[in-house]
Scaffold this active site. Structure first.
Site, PDB file in Angstrom:
ATOM      1  N   THR A 106      13.313  -3.973  -5.787  1.00  0.00           N
ATOM      2  CA  THR A 106      14.540  -4.590  -6.319  1.00  0.00           C
ATOM      3  C   THR A 106      14.625  -4.465  -7.832  1.00  0.00           C
ATOM      4  O   THR A 106      15.671  -4.716  -8.419  1.00  0.00           O
ATOM      5  CB  THR A 106      14.631  -6.074  -5.921  1.00  0.00           C
ATOM      6  OG1 THR A 106      13.372  -6.676  -6.181  1.00  0.00           O
ATOM      7  CG2 THR A 106      14.977  -6.230  -4.471  1.00  0.00           C
TER       8      THR A 106
ATOM      9  N   THR B 227      -5.898   7.187   3.758  1.00  0.00           N
ATOM     10  CA  THR B 227      -6.337   6.138   2.832  1.00  0.00           C
ATOM     11  C   THR B 227      -5.647   4.808   3.133  1.00  0.00           C
ATOM     12  O   THR B 227      -6.277   3.741   3.086  1.00  0.00           O
ATOM     13  CB  THR B 227      -6.067   6.586   1.383  1.00  0.00           C
ATOM     14  OG1 THR B 227      -6.808   7.779   1.152  1.00  0.00           O
ATOM     15  CG2 THR B 227      -6.490   5.531   0.372  1.00  0.00           C
TER      16      THR B 227
ATOM     17  N   LEU C  90       0.835  -1.211   0.000  1.00  0.00           N
ATOM     18  CA  LEU C  90       0.000   0.000   0.000  1.00  0.00           C
ATOM     19  C   LEU C  90       0.869   1.260   0.000  1.00  0.00           C
ATOM     20  O   LEU C  90       1.912   1.315   0.659  1.00  0.00           O
ATOM     21  CB  LEU C  90      -0.913  -0.004   1.230  1.00  0.00           C
ATOM     22  CG  LEU C  90      -1.842  -1.220   1.360  1.00  0.00           C
ATOM     23  CD1 LEU C  90      -2.606  -1.160   2.677  1.00  0.00           C
ATOM     24  CD2 LEU C  90      -2.801  -1.311   0.185  1.00  0.00           C
ATOM     25  N   HIS C  91       0.423   2.264  -0.720  1.00  0.00           N
ATOM     26  CA  HIS C  91       1.163   3.528  -0.839  1.00  0.00           C
ATOM     27  C   HIS C  91       0.168   4.615  -1.231  1.00  0.00           C
ATOM     28  O   HIS C  91      -0.242   4.703  -2.391  1.00  0.00           O
ATOM     29  CB  HIS C  91       2.254   3.367  -1.911  1.00  0.00           C
ATOM     30  CG  HIS C  91       3.189   4.532  -2.007  1.00  0.00           C
ATOM     31  ND1 HIS C  91       4.272   4.532  -2.850  1.00  0.00           N
ATOM     32  CD2 HIS C  91       3.225   5.719  -1.371  1.00  0.00           C
ATOM     33  CE1 HIS C  91       4.939   5.675  -2.727  1.00  0.00           C
ATOM     34  NE2 HIS C  91       4.309   6.414  -1.840  1.00  0.00           N
ATOM     35  N   ASP C  92      -0.240   5.446  -0.262  1.00  0.00           N
ATOM     36  CA  ASP C  92      -1.220   6.496  -0.535  1.00  0.00           C
ATOM     37  C   ASP C  92      -1.148   7.487   0.618  1.00  0.00           C
ATOM     38  O   ASP C  92      -0.250   7.383   1.462  1.00  0.00           O
ATOM     39  CB  ASP C  92      -2.629   5.865  -0.677  1.00  0.00           C
ATOM     40  CG  ASP C  92      -3.540   6.671  -1.597  1.00  0.00           C
ATOM     41  OD1 ASP C  92      -3.596   7.914  -1.445  1.00  0.00           O
ATOM     42  OD2 ASP C  92      -4.194   6.060  -2.461  1.00  0.00           O
ATOM     43  N   ILE C  93      -2.052   8.444   0.687  1.00  0.00           N
ATOM     44  CA  ILE C  93      -2.028   9.358   1.827  1.00  0.00           C
ATOM     45  C   ILE C  93      -2.365   8.569   3.099  1.00  0.00           C
ATOM     46  O   ILE C  93      -2.992   7.498   3.020  1.00  0.00           O
ATOM     47  CB  ILE C  93      -3.003  10.539   1.633  1.00  0.00           C
ATOM     48  CG1 ILE C  93      -4.438  10.053   1.471  1.00  0.00           C
ATOM     49  CG2 ILE C  93      -2.570  11.405   0.443  1.00  0.00           C
ATOM     50  CD1 ILE C  93      -5.470  11.180   1.511  1.00  0.00           C
ATOM     51  N   PRO C  94      -1.906   9.053   4.272  1.00  0.00           N
ATOM     52  CA  PRO C  94      -2.050   8.264   5.500  1.00  0.00           C
ATOM     53  C   PRO C  94      -3.484   7.802   5.760  1.00  0.00           C
ATOM     54  O   PRO C  94      -3.713   6.632   6.119  1.00  0.00           O
ATOM     55  CB  PRO C  94      -1.569   9.235   6.590  1.00  0.00           C
ATOM     56  CG  PRO C  94      -0.561  10.097   5.886  1.00  0.00           C
ATOM     57  CD  PRO C  94      -1.101  10.285   4.497  1.00  0.00           C
TER      58      PRO C  94
END
Ligand code: C5P
Length: 230
Positions: A119, A68, A62-66
């Protein structure tokens, strides 16, 4: 299955029936089973439930605003995954939000593991992204940031595990893909170690996919790897 077993088998498929049959074959030899983005997008919570019974590493990175990311973590807590992944490059506040959301599940909460530098990225890629550090420096920087912000551990390559163990100490969980048993095809994994090498370098768990799921006898392949790290 028990988390004391250091082998995690990656069930990388969109086919829930196939994942279920791999799960049945390898479960006696594995500590956890890993379901990734392709499986979860194709099959959702209902597909996850079909693998239920085994401890699951849900690898969604996951990678989004906190807000979310916290919502995403809370949305899968009812499935009771043992491990969840986020991107460390989302920053401290995002990592803290993921940690707090996980803690809300109580003592049986999932571990939050952070991915540092993919990687697949090399020095040139980092440079193009505006990062003027070597991959190793960036891995260490993001690894420290993630642990300070509340991540329980990191996903890291075999080449990084000894450095991270030394820098971060014994309690940080290190989960290591890019593993190839002696004699198996490397596929698209450029920098690999054997299961025993990775454990000796400090891995808490190793993640193995195709050398097991692509084997003529997945149960035997998993049993061999488990024996090599016991
Ligand atoms: O088939 P293979 O053993 O290469 O599978 C490795 C698993 O670990 C895959 O699910 C892949 O997405 C994951 N992974 C990886 N390298 C990373 C992070 C995760 O290979 N750096």
């Amino acid at each position: 299955m028990s988390l004391d077993q250091k082998l995690i088998v990656a069930l990388d498929t969109v086919d829930a029936d196939r994942a279920r049959s791999w799960a049945a074959a390898v479960s006696p030899h594995a500590g956890l089973l890993k379901l990734g983005l392709e499986f979860f997008l194709a099959n959702g919570a209902a597909g996850f439930a079909r693998i239920a019974g085994a401890p699951i590493f849900l690898d969604l990175k996951l990678h989004d605003i906190p807000n979310t990311v916290a919502g995403g973590v809370r949305a899968v807590l009812h499935l009771r995954p043992k491990m969840l992944t986020i991107h460390a490059s989302g920053g401290s506040a995002m990592i803290q939000a993921a940690h707090q959301a996980a803690v809300s599940a109580g003592p049986d909460r999932p571990m939050i593991l952070a991915v540092t530098v993919l990687t697949s990225l090399d020095q040139n890629d980092l440079h193009a992204l505006g990062v003027n550090a070597t991959p190793a420096e960036q891995v260490l920087r993001l690894g420290r940031l993630a642990i300070e912000a509340g991540a329980d551990g990191l996903v890291c390559s075999p080449l990084e595990v000894a450095m991270l163990r030394e820098a971060l100490g014994p309690t940080v969980k290190l989960v290591v893909p890019g593993i190839r048993p002696t004699g198996s095809a490397t596929g698209d994994q450029a920098r690999t170690m054997t299961p025993a090498q990775a454990v000796a370098a400090g891995a808490d768990w190793i993640v193995v996919g195709r050398p097991i799921t692509g084997a003529a006898d997945p149960a035997a392949a998993a049993a061999d790897i488990a024996a090599s790290i016991r």
